[in-house]
Enzyme design. Structure first.
Site, PDB file in Angstrom:
ATOM      1  N   LYS A 256       3.652 -17.357  -0.516  1.00 29.02           N
ATOM      2  CA  LYS A 256       3.405 -18.704  -1.030  1.00 29.02           C
ATOM      3  C   LYS A 256       2.192 -19.344  -0.380  1.00 29.02           C
ATOM      4  O   LYS A 256       1.342 -19.928  -1.047  1.00 29.02           O
ATOM      5  CB  LYS A 256       4.612 -19.613  -0.769  1.00 29.02           C
ATOM      6  CG  LYS A 256       5.892 -19.205  -1.410  1.00 29.02           C
ATOM      7  CD  LYS A 256       6.979 -20.244  -1.198  1.00 29.02           C
ATOM      8  CE  LYS A 256       7.074 -20.735   0.224  1.00 29.02           C
ATOM      9  NZ  LYS A 256       7.361 -19.691   1.209  1.00 29.02           N
ATOM     10  N   THR A 257       2.137 -19.252   0.950  1.00 32.32           N
ATOM     11  CA  THR A 257       1.077 -19.946   1.683  1.00 32.32           C
ATOM     12  C   THR A 257      -0.291 -19.389   1.339  1.00 32.32           C
ATOM     13  O   THR A 257      -1.230 -20.143   1.036  1.00 32.32           O
ATOM     14  CB  THR A 257       1.323 -19.842   3.194  1.00 32.32           C
ATOM     15  OG1 THR A 257       2.602 -20.432   3.501  1.00 32.32           O
ATOM     16  CG2 THR A 257       0.247 -20.573   3.983  1.00 32.32           C
ATOM     17  N   THR A 258      -0.442 -18.072   1.377  1.00 28.81           N
ATOM     18  CA  THR A 258      -1.745 -17.475   1.057  1.00 28.81           C
ATOM     19  C   THR A 258      -2.103 -17.726  -0.403  1.00 28.81           C
ATOM     20  O   THR A 258      -3.280 -17.959  -0.722  1.00 28.81           O
ATOM     21  CB  THR A 258      -1.746 -15.967   1.360  1.00 28.81           C
ATOM     22  OG1 THR A 258      -0.575 -15.367   0.789  1.00 28.81           O
ATOM     23  CG2 THR A 258      -1.754 -15.705   2.849  1.00 28.81           C
TER      24      THR A 258
ATOM     25  N   ASP B 286       6.267 -27.209   4.501  1.00 32.40           N
ATOM     26  CA  ASP B 286       7.190 -26.284   5.169  1.00 32.40           C
ATOM     27  C   ASP B 286       7.337 -26.708   6.627  1.00 32.40           C
ATOM     28  O   ASP B 286       6.340 -26.856   7.326  1.00 32.40           O
ATOM     29  CB  ASP B 286       6.630 -24.868   5.086  1.00 32.40           C
ATOM     30  CG  ASP B 286       7.633 -23.810   5.539  1.00 32.40           C
ATOM     31  OD1 ASP B 286       8.589 -24.165   6.251  1.00 32.40           O
ATOM     32  OD2 ASP B 286       7.453 -22.639   5.180  1.00 32.40           O
TER      33      ASP B 286
ATOM     34  N   CYS C 158      -0.177   8.147  -0.473  1.00 35.48           N
ATOM     35  CA  CYS C 158       0.868   9.102  -0.117  1.00 35.48           C
ATOM     36  C   CYS C 158       1.997   9.045  -1.139  1.00 35.48           C
ATOM     37  O   CYS C 158       2.049   8.157  -2.001  1.00 35.48           O
ATOM     38  CB  CYS C 158       1.390   8.805   1.285  1.00 35.48           C
ATOM     39  SG  CYS C 158       2.182   7.185   1.451  1.00 35.48           S
TER      40      CYS C 158
ATOM     41  N   LYS D 251      10.804 -17.502  -2.749  1.00 33.16           N
ATOM     42  CA  LYS D 251      11.527 -16.941  -1.614  1.00 33.16           C
ATOM     43  C   LYS D 251      10.585 -16.847  -0.419  1.00 33.16           C
ATOM     44  O   LYS D 251       9.390 -16.614  -0.576  1.00 33.16           O
ATOM     45  CB  LYS D 251      12.055 -15.559  -1.981  1.00 33.16           C
ATOM     46  CG  LYS D 251      12.831 -14.843  -0.877  1.00 33.16           C
ATOM     47  CD  LYS D 251      13.330 -13.502  -1.369  1.00 33.16           C
ATOM     48  CE  LYS D 251      13.960 -12.686  -0.237  1.00 33.16           C
ATOM     49  NZ  LYS D 251      15.169 -13.324   0.292  1.00 33.16           N
ATOM     50  N   GLY D 252      11.119 -17.035   0.767  1.00 28.39           N
ATOM     51  CA  GLY D 252      10.284 -16.948   1.957  1.00 28.39           C
ATOM     52  C   GLY D 252       9.636 -15.585   2.101  1.00 28.39           C
ATOM     53  O   GLY D 252      10.234 -14.554   1.784  1.00 28.39           O
ATOM     54  N   GLY D 253       8.397 -15.584   2.569  1.00 24.05           N
ATOM     55  CA  GLY D 253       7.714 -14.342   2.877  1.00 24.05           C
ATOM     56  C   GLY D 253       7.087 -13.621   1.709  1.00 24.05           C
ATOM     57  O   GLY D 253       6.563 -12.508   1.873  1.00 24.05           O
ATOM     58  N   VAL D 254       7.092 -14.225   0.515  1.00 25.31           N
ATOM     59  CA  VAL D 254       6.510 -13.532  -0.643  1.00 25.31           C
ATOM     60  C   VAL D 254       5.021 -13.791  -0.789  1.00 25.31           C
ATOM     61  O   VAL D 254       4.353 -13.166  -1.609  1.00 25.31           O
ATOM     62  CB  VAL D 254       7.232 -13.935  -1.953  1.00 25.31           C
ATOM     63  CG1 VAL D 254       8.674 -13.477  -1.932  1.00 25.31           C
ATOM     64  CG2 VAL D 254       7.151 -15.447  -2.184  1.00 25.31           C
TER      65      VAL D 254
END
Length: 649
Positions: free
Chosen positions: A355-357, A381, A597, A350-353
């Protein structure tokens, strides 16, 4: 406002923001239609109910109405073609030398990029038939959302191709009728498509009827992609009425190492955005728990409607960020790459999870653990962020990654440039074929030349992604021992995996067209190129299906929406027979014992539950825990250190 599109990088919360906005407007009395155009739909997951391609009512408070659906692009295209098929077939038979059987073959083909091709047309059909007051659209991640909004240009191209084909019929009819020509149903169809393109273009450029709400996270990679996306929308003349910076960390009331580090990092990213923002910026706080289900979406909707646009989030003084410790140790979690037969590792999800890093960190660790292997890190991409993660300027040519103690190259595929180059080559080949024509030919060189040129230009959206997969094969053949791929978000990666078989059918159909002209113009270089292309695609499919040579590594986060999409991803990969040796899960890490916290403590407990659910569904794949750092790692040193923190659960 007829249309409001929610767009942005994958994983920033577009779906939740779109659903929350639609719910709030419906509960304030409006009749709202909420539509997902992302092929990897998660709108139903966000609303907590099952959705399909037919609009379904979502219960709301008050006198308003909310209907929601997840667009079925293939069915929408079939519906669009079915209403026009007889006239399209007639134009094709008039404008080419194809037989009826060969024309039927084209109509049976599945179009690559159908999601973007039909999305805007289908939205307009739904608006006309259902007559909502407004349509709120949850789009696919950046690159594909921009294609959706560029649909008017593609419709104009289609109308031009059909018009050139029809022109042959007009000239013949005029000659037989002594200069008189009466427009027929086929001319009306061309005018209809031209009208659709013109109206769609005017509607998208009308600030009173359509706008985009861009969603981002307070992170450097997301902010940089936001700038690129806003520039692209400005070039199209599309209005962006607001930039939503989602999940901003509030200043903690008690000592919390993670929140303190996040606040410091996020303020720097938000500050960089505010300096260059071309639209008002809204800051939405990170909520306790995932905004899922009607109650969760109501809370998010309230935050999206605050009159102060969340400026109070950064009004108070930020705490000093605490230092976090890092324990260097060998990256043992990457054991699946020790097999020398592995040639291809695809990182997706899924996008933003992350993948790239994850792909970048894994590539660095693998290259340094196996200096004898030549490794290529490749991004497919359309909205590249690999260079941003490496802090290195990348382009379509592989280049060494400085600072890596091994042989690692990186490349961001410029699929659009490759498509343009191939179009130019094919256009030259077409000209060479028609230049060879001599007197006495049964062809009209001028019109036939124009038609073939138009067909070369009329590549459906998504076809450029094909060059990404061919580049993978070229890299393997070009001497790289291992190719690691940072893929597009899952919905489009799934399409990418199916693309070779689809395009092979397109190639066969195009070759059939050329064979019809063979006696007059010969096959030439264009046919040879198509044959070579088809063979390359067949080899690529063989590579993907070989578990000894190819591995798919899903990347996800321990939250409900990413987990549900990951479950669908694993099922799809299983049906394709692809090997999944590891599943990387980015989440909170309490091993350092640092103070946190109450909100972070509750979030950690929720993540453990989601992580357990993922482990149950991972099958034979090893669950790899990767810490979700308060400040995402960038650059070789940070990525290397991060990979050393991964561990097998």
């Amino acid at each position: 406002m007829q249309y409001r599109f929610f767009a942005g990088k994958g994983g920033v919360g577009k779906t939740s923001c779109a659903a929350a906005t639609a719910l709030r407007e419906a509960e304030r009395g409006a009749d709202v239609l909420l539509v997902s155009t992302d092929p990897a739909h998660s709108l139903g997951d966000a609303l907590g109910r099952t959705l399909g391609p037919e609009a379904r009512d979502v219960p709301v408070r008050g006198r308003g109405r909310l209907r929601a659906l997840e667009l079925d692009a293939d069915a929408a295209l079939d519906r669009w073609i079915a209403a026009r098929e007889p006239r399209l077939r007639e134009i094709a038979s008039r404008g080419t030398y194809l037989s009826r059987e060969e024309i039927d073959r084209f109509f049976r083909l599945s179009l690559p990029g159908v999601d973007e091709l039909v999305g805007l047309v289908e939205l307009e059909r739904l608006r006309r038939e259902l007559e909502p007051e407004r349509v709120i659209v949850d789009t696919a991640p950046t690159g594909h959302a921009l294609r959706l909004l560029d649909t008017p240009a593609l419709l104009s191209q289609l109308a031009r191709v059909l018009d050139d084909m029809q022109e042959k019929h007009r000239q013949v009819s005029s000659a037989l009728a002594v200069g008189r020509y009466r427009e027929d149903a086929e001319d009306a169809l061309i005018a209809e498509i031209e009208g659709e393109a013109r109206e769609a273009r005017e509607r998208l450029r009308d600030r009173a009827r359509a706008s985009v709400r861009w969603v981002a996270l307070p992170e450097a990679l997301s902010i940089e992609e936001t700038r690129d996306g806003l520039e692209a929308l400005a070039s199209m003349g599309v209005c962006v009425d607001e930039i939503v910076v989602n999940r901003v960390t509030p200043v903690p009331r008690a000592r919390c190492v993670r929140c303190e580090a996040r606040v410091a990092s996020e303020r720097a990213a938000i500050g960089a955005l505010l300096e260059r923002a071309s639209a008002p910026v809204r800051q939405v706080p990170r909520l306790d728990g995932e905004p899922r289900g009607i109650e969760g979406l109501r809370a998010l909707g309230d935050a999206l409607a605050r009159e102060d646009r969340g400026r109070a989030l950064i009004a108070s003084k930020a705490p000093r960020a605490a230092r976090t410790s890092s324990r260097a140790r060998p990256a043992r979690a990457l054991g699946f790459v020790t097999d020398a037969s592995l040639r291809l590792a695809l990182f997706g999800g899924k996008g933003g999870v992350g993948k790239t890093t994850s792909a970048a960190a894994a590539a660095i660790a693998i290259a340094e653990q196996h200096p004898e292997r030549r490794v290529l890190l490749l991004s497919t991409d359309p909205a590249h962020s690999l260079g941003d993660a490496l802090e290195l300027r990348l382009d379509d040519d592989p280049r060494p990654v400085p600072g890596v103690e091994g042989r690692l190259d990186a490349r961001e595929i410029d699929a659009s440039a490759e498509l343009a180059r191939r179009r130019q080559e094919h256009a030259r080949a077409v000209d060479a074929l028609f230049d060879a024509l001599r007197g006495g030919s049964r062809l009209d060189p001028v019109l036939d030349r124009a038609i073939v040129h138009d067909l070369v230009e009329l590549a459906p959206p998504g076809i450029d992604e094909l060059f990404s997969v061919v580049a993978i094969l070229d890299a393997i053949d070009g001497g790289y021992d291992l190719v690691i791929v940072d893929t597009a978000p899952w919905g489009h990666t799934e399409r990418l995996l199916a693309l070779p078989a689809t395009v092979r059918e397109w190639v066969k159909a195009l070759l059939a067209v050329l064979l019809e002209y063979r006696e007059v113009i010969g096959l030439g270089e264009l046919a040879q190129d198509l044959v070579g292309f088809s063979r390359a695609l067949a080899r690529l499919v063989e590579t993907w299906r070989d578990p000894a040579r190819t591995a798919f590594v899903p990347v996800t986060r321990p939250a409900a929406l990413p987990r549900l999409e990951t479950e669908r991803l694993l099922a799809s990969l299983g049906s394709r027979g692809m090997r999944v040796p590891s599943l990387i899960v980015l989440g909170d890490d309490d091993r350092d014992g640092a103070p946190r916290c109450s909100a972070c403590t509750r979030a950690l407990a929720d993540e453990e539950d989601e992580r357990s659910a993922l482990a149950e569904r991972a099958g034979d794949a090893k669950l790899v825990r990767a810490p979700l750092l308060a400040v995402p790692p960038r650059g070789v040193r940070a990525l290397r250190a991060w990979a050393h923190e991964w561990e097998v659960a």
